[in-house]
Design a protein around this motif. Structure first.
Motif, PDB file in Angstrom:
ATOM      1  N   HIS A  58       0.833  -1.200   0.000  1.00  0.00           N
ATOM      2  CA  HIS A  58       0.000   0.000   0.000  1.00  0.00           C
ATOM      3  C   HIS A  58       0.873   1.258   0.000  1.00  0.00           C
ATOM      4  O   HIS A  58       1.857   1.361   0.746  1.00  0.00           O
ATOM      5  CB  HIS A  58      -0.928   0.004   1.213  1.00  0.00           C
ATOM      6  N   ILE A  59       0.501   2.204  -0.841  1.00  0.00           N
ATOM      7  CA  ILE A  59       1.149   3.508  -0.913  1.00  0.00           C
ATOM      8  C   ILE A  59       0.077   4.550  -0.615  1.00  0.00           C
ATOM      9  O   ILE A  59      -0.943   4.620  -1.304  1.00  0.00           O
ATOM     10  CB  ILE A  59       1.764   3.767  -2.296  1.00  0.00           C
ATOM     11  N   ALA A  60       0.295   5.329   0.434  1.00  0.00           N
ATOM     12  CA  ALA A  60      -0.688   6.343   0.830  1.00  0.00           C
ATOM     13  C   ALA A  60      -0.327   7.689   0.205  1.00  0.00           C
ATOM     14  O   ALA A  60       0.844   8.074   0.166  1.00  0.00           O
ATOM     15  CB  ALA A  60      -0.734   6.469   2.348  1.00  0.00           C
ATOM     16  N   VAL A  61      -1.347   8.381  -0.275  1.00  0.00           N
ATOM     17  CA  VAL A  61      -1.179   9.731  -0.808  1.00  0.00           C
ATOM     18  C   VAL A  61      -1.996  10.674   0.062  1.00  0.00           C
ATOM     19  O   VAL A  61      -3.231  10.553   0.136  1.00  0.00           O
ATOM     20  CB  VAL A  61      -1.629   9.828  -2.276  1.00  0.00           C
ATOM     21  N   LEU A  62      -1.325  11.588   0.745  1.00  0.00           N
ATOM     22  CA  LEU A  62      -1.989  12.569   1.609  1.00  0.00           C
ATOM     23  C   LEU A  62      -1.971  13.928   0.925  1.00  0.00           C
ATOM     24  O   LEU A  62      -0.901  14.405   0.518  1.00  0.00           O
ATOM     25  CB  LEU A  62      -1.296  12.661   2.967  1.00  0.00           C
ATOM     26  N   TYR A  63      -3.134  14.539   0.793  1.00  0.00           N
ATOM     27  CA  TYR A  63      -3.247  15.825   0.102  1.00  0.00           C
ATOM     28  C   TYR A  63      -4.426  16.598   0.650  1.00  0.00           C
ATOM     29  O   TYR A  63      -5.312  16.024   1.296  1.00  0.00           O
ATOM     30  CB  TYR A  63      -3.416  15.607  -1.403  1.00  0.00           C
ATOM     31  N   ARG A  64      -4.435  17.873   0.395  1.00  0.00           N
ATOM     32  CA  ARG A  64      -5.577  18.713   0.768  1.00  0.00           C
ATOM     33  C   ARG A  64      -6.402  19.001  -0.483  1.00  0.00           C
ATOM     34  O   ARG A  64      -5.851  19.457  -1.487  1.00  0.00           O
ATOM     35  CB  ARG A  64      -5.109  20.008   1.425  1.00  0.00           C
ATOM     36  N   PRO A  65      -7.715  18.724  -0.431  1.00  0.00           N
ATOM     37  CA  PRO A  65      -8.548  18.938  -1.616  1.00  0.00           C
ATOM     38  C   PRO A  65      -8.506  20.394  -2.071  1.00  0.00           C
ATOM     39  O   PRO A  65      -8.379  21.320  -1.270  1.00  0.00           O
ATOM     40  CB  PRO A  65      -9.955  18.543  -1.135  1.00  0.00           C
ATOM     41  N   VAL A  66      -8.607  20.580  -3.368  1.00  0.00           N
ATOM     42  CA  VAL A  66      -8.595  21.921  -3.950  1.00  0.00           C
ATOM     43  C   VAL A  66      -9.959  22.562  -3.728  1.00  0.00           C
ATOM     44  O   VAL A  66     -10.986  21.994  -4.119  1.00  0.00           O
ATOM     45  CB  VAL A  66      -8.282  21.849  -5.449  1.00  0.00           C
ATOM     46  N   PRO A  67     -10.015  23.722  -3.084  1.00  0.00           N
ATOM     47  CA  PRO A  67     -11.321  24.380  -2.897  1.00  0.00           C
ATOM     48  C   PRO A  67     -11.885  24.875  -4.212  1.00  0.00           C
ATOM     49  O   PRO A  67     -11.138  25.287  -5.113  1.00  0.00           O
ATOM     50  CB  PRO A  67     -10.985  25.555  -1.961  1.00  0.00           C
ATOM     51  N   ALA A  68     -13.193  24.844  -4.329  1.00  0.00           N
ATOM     52  CA  ALA A  68     -13.845  25.327  -5.555  1.00  0.00           C
ATOM     53  C   ALA A  68     -13.691  26.841  -5.656  1.00  0.00           C
ATOM     54  O   ALA A  68     -13.768  27.547  -4.641  1.00  0.00           O
ATOM     55  CB  ALA A  68     -15.319  24.942  -5.549  1.00  0.00           C
ATOM     56  N   PRO A  69     -13.448  27.369  -6.849  1.00  0.00           N
ATOM     57  CA  PRO A  69     -13.308  28.830  -6.991  1.00  0.00           C
ATOM     58  C   PRO A  69     -14.608  29.537  -6.673  1.00  0.00           C
ATOM     59  O   PRO A  69     -15.710  29.003  -6.918  1.00  0.00           O
ATOM     60  CB  PRO A  69     -12.915  29.002  -8.459  1.00  0.00           C
ATOM     61  N   SER A  70     -14.501  30.735  -6.115  1.00  0.00           N
ATOM     62  CA  SER A  70     -15.698  31.491  -5.740  1.00  0.00           C
ATOM     63  C   SER A  70     -16.444  32.032  -6.953  1.00  0.00           C
ATOM     64  O   SER A  70     -17.635  32.324  -6.876  1.00  0.00           O
ATOM     65  CB  SER A  70     -15.308  32.653  -4.813  1.00  0.00           C
ATOM     66  N   SER A  71     -15.736  32.188  -8.070  1.00  0.00           N
ATOM     67  CA  SER A  71     -16.362  32.642  -9.304  1.00  0.00           C
ATOM     68  C   SER A  71     -15.664  31.955 -10.461  1.00  0.00           C
ATOM     69  O   SER A  71     -14.743  31.151 -10.264  1.00  0.00           O
ATOM     70  CB  SER A  71     -16.262  34.168  -9.435  1.00  0.00           C
ATOM     71  N   ASP A 107      -3.827   4.245  -1.263  1.00  0.00           N
ATOM     72  CA  ASP A 107      -4.693   4.763  -0.205  1.00  0.00           C
ATOM     73  C   ASP A 107      -4.742   6.281  -0.343  1.00  0.00           C
ATOM     74  O   ASP A 107      -3.767   6.972  -0.035  1.00  0.00           O
ATOM     75  CB  ASP A 107      -4.167   4.385   1.179  1.00  0.00           C
ATOM     76  N   GLU A 108      -5.859   6.797  -0.831  1.00  0.00           N
ATOM     77  CA  GLU A 108      -6.009   8.238  -1.039  1.00  0.00           C
ATOM     78  C   GLU A 108      -6.622   8.870   0.202  1.00  0.00           C
ATOM     79  O   GLU A 108      -7.702   8.484   0.633  1.00  0.00           O
ATOM     80  CB  GLU A 108      -6.894   8.509  -2.257  1.00  0.00           C
ATOM     81  N   VAL A 109      -5.919   9.840   0.770  1.00  0.00           N
ATOM     82  CA  VAL A 109      -6.384  10.487   1.993  1.00  0.00           C
ATOM     83  C   VAL A 109      -6.521  11.979   1.724  1.00  0.00           C
ATOM     84  O   VAL A 109      -5.527  12.706   1.636  1.00  0.00           O
ATOM     85  CB  VAL A 109      -5.417  10.251   3.168  1.00  0.00           C
ATOM     86  N   ALA A 110      -7.769  12.431   1.576  1.00  0.00           N
ATOM     87  CA  ALA A 110      -8.051  13.850   1.381  1.00  0.00           C
ATOM     88  C   ALA A 110      -8.221  14.505   2.740  1.00  0.00           C
ATOM     89  O   ALA A 110      -9.125  14.154   3.499  1.00  0.00           O
ATOM     90  CB  ALA A 110      -9.318  14.026   0.540  1.00  0.00           C
ATOM     91  N   LEU A 111      -7.345  15.417   3.075  1.00  0.00           N
ATOM     92  CA  LEU A 111      -7.360  16.071   4.384  1.00  0.00           C
ATOM     93  C   LEU A 111      -8.286  17.280   4.337  1.00  0.00           C
ATOM     94  O   LEU A 111      -7.861  18.400   4.040  1.00  0.00           O
ATOM     95  CB  LEU A 111      -5.937  16.486   4.771  1.00  0.00           C
ATOM     96  N   ASP A 112      -9.543  17.054   4.619  1.00  0.00           N
ATOM     97  CA  ASP A 112     -10.534  18.124   4.581  1.00  0.00           C
ATOM     98  C   ASP A 112     -10.375  19.036   5.788  1.00  0.00           C
ATOM     99  O   ASP A 112     -10.042  18.595   6.898  1.00  0.00           O
ATOM    100  CB  ASP A 112     -11.956  17.543   4.563  1.00  0.00           C
ATOM    101  N   GLY A 113     -10.659  20.319   5.567  1.00  0.00           N
ATOM    102  CA  GLY A 113     -10.683  21.279   6.661  1.00  0.00           C
ATOM    103  C   GLY A 113      -9.374  21.325   7.413  1.00  0.00           C
ATOM    104  O   GLY A 113      -8.303  21.463   6.838  1.00  0.00           O
ATOM    105  N   GLU A 114      -9.471  21.202   8.755  1.00  0.00           N
ATOM    106  CA  GLU A 114      -8.295  21.279   9.614  1.00  0.00           C
ATOM    107  C   GLU A 114      -7.783  19.901  10.024  1.00  0.00           C
ATOM    108  O   GLU A 114      -7.050  19.767  11.000  1.00  0.00           O
ATOM    109  CB  GLU A 114      -8.642  22.087  10.881  1.00  0.00           C
ATOM    110  N   ARG A 115      -8.146  18.868   9.276  1.00  0.00           N
ATOM    111  CA  ARG A 115      -7.726  17.514   9.629  1.00  0.00           C
ATOM    112  C   ARG A 115      -6.209  17.433   9.697  1.00  0.00           C
ATOM    113  O   ARG A 115      -5.492  17.882   8.800  1.00  0.00           O
ATOM    114  CB  ARG A 115      -8.266  16.512   8.609  1.00  0.00           C
TER     115      ARG A 115
END
Length: 422
Positions: A58-71, A107-115
């Protein structure tokens, strides 16, 4: 002169930069198609083997999701930025691992918010995961590397270019896939040297990342004999994201008046204002740095050395073009797969030791196989110099030589490193 300092051959200057640029890129060392990790169409190896239960690495990838643009933003980052490269790489790992009966899972780990990335990494380590790819800022990369030190995990940095991670803050369990800022600015400085654009106007943004890029550019200018003839902070706000004309824009138009320089270098890693500078200088001058002419790992216009096949495979997989972070995460996941294939082992200690040996090589669509520097765990690699619609050159430039490899003319060399690995 110290041998660690890159040298520019007199013969290279005699032919001139025009002759170098006129020479086809294909004249450089080519990477055989078989070495790219992509099997021939229709071959049995093109089929991904079914994993044996319990045998997957297993290879884990830790990243923060890209926020959607406001416009509306035509160049907004895709939601799967980075992780799409990992998905292509794990397919490649399973293709090459077929012959050694090795299979890999992601193993994809999306670090949402302040995780907290440390908590997420520890949870995976408790389940037996020993390979981690991080698309995170420098502080979080260090925190994860320190937290997993006693587990024997191998950490691959795919998102933090900070030079301190390769210097005073280096770690024995941490390997760097993307180029450092010093490597990026050295690549740009080599091209400016060949073009004899020696006088630089450096424009620095307000963020810490902008200032770090500017520091790297100053060091590269000294290293390659360039002169920063003018330097100013950008104080007009994020005009590249503004709409309509304003008095502030009118003031910014005279920002470059009365200066003597060949090229403006913008340090704007956030992308807030750098796009505003080209074609708005008082005197007609090219723009480089983080906008305009840039040094990067990957670009849609890269087609040589099997890169066109990689571009097409990625487009079929992700339904979009590959971006630099996608390539960097791909290279990190492939590092694990290639080392496992070469050693016929998935033991993290065995693989970590193998990565810094001369026997390790990573085929990565760059014309030469890539290797890790043993003194700071940085991946040696050519860096492409591009403008938005075309590739301009490839660093290291011809004529810059080194006692080990021309790739070591980019970034911090062994005699100058502040890294002290055990």
């Amino acid at each position: 002169m110290r041998l660690s300092v890159p040298l520019l051959l007199a013969a290279g200057l005699a032919t001139g930069p025009a002759a170098f640029l006129a020479a086809p890129i294909h004249a450089r060392a080519q990477e055989p198609k078989a070495a790219t990790g992509e099997p021939p169409p229709g071959s049995p190896a093109n089929e991904t083997p079914a994993p044996v239960p319990g045998s997957e690495t297993h290879i884990a990838v830790l990243y923060r999701p890209v926020p959607a643009p406001s416009s509306y933003d035509a160049e907004a980052d895709p939601e799967d930025l980075g992780v799409a490269g990992a998905r292509m790489a794990v397919k490649d790992n399973n293709t090459t691992g077929r012959f050694t009966k090795q299979t890999f899972a992601l193993d994809e780990v999306a670090l949402d918010g302040e995780r907290d990335p440390v908590e997420a990494a520890k949870a995976l380590a408790d389940k037996g995961v020993r390979f981690f790819v991080l698309a995170l800022p420098a502080a979080e990369v260090l925190a994860v590397a320190d937290a997993l030190k006693e587990t024997g995990a191998v950490i691959l940095n795919a998102g933090a270019p900070d030079d301190r991670l390769r210097g005073a803050d280096c770690r024995a369990n941490l390997f760097h896939v993307l180029p450092s800022r010093a490597m990026q600015t050295d690549a740009l400085a080599q091209y400016l040297t060949l073009m004899r654009w020696r006088k630089i106007f450096l424009i620095t943004g307000p963020t810490e990342r902008d200032k770090a890029y500017a520091d790297a550019m100053r060091n590269s200018a000294r290293k390659f004999g360039l002169k920063i003839t003018a330097e100013k902070p950008w104080t007009f706000g994020p005009l590249a994201k503004a709409r309509g004309d304003t008095p502030t824009r009118a003031e910014a138009m005279v920002f470059t008046r009365g200066l003597d320089y060949d090229l403006a270098v913008v340090a704007d890693e956030e992308g807030d204002w750098g796009d505003y500078v080209p074609f708005r200088t008082v005197d007609p001058r090219p723009v480089a740095g983080t906008r305009g002419l840039i040094a990067t790992t990957w670009h849609p216009t890269l087609e040589t050395w099997g890169a066109a096949q990689a571009q097409n495979r990625f487009r079929r997989l992700a339904s979009r073009l590959m971006r630099p972070l996608d390539y960097q995460v791909w290279a990190a996941v492939r590092t694990v797969g290639e080392a496992a294939t070469q050693t016929r082992s998935t033991d993290p200690a065995t693989l970590a030791a193998h990565l810094v040996k001369p026997e390790f090589s990573l085929p990565a669509y760059k014309g030469v196989s890539l290797t890790y520097r043993p003194w700071d765990h940085q991946l040696r690699q050519p860096i492409i110099v591009v403008q938005p619609k075309a590739m301009v050159s490839v660093a290291p430039e011809q004529g810059f030589i080194h006692q080990r490899t021309p790739l070591d003319t980019l970034g911090t060399d062994m005699p100058e490193t502040a890294c002290k690995l055990p």
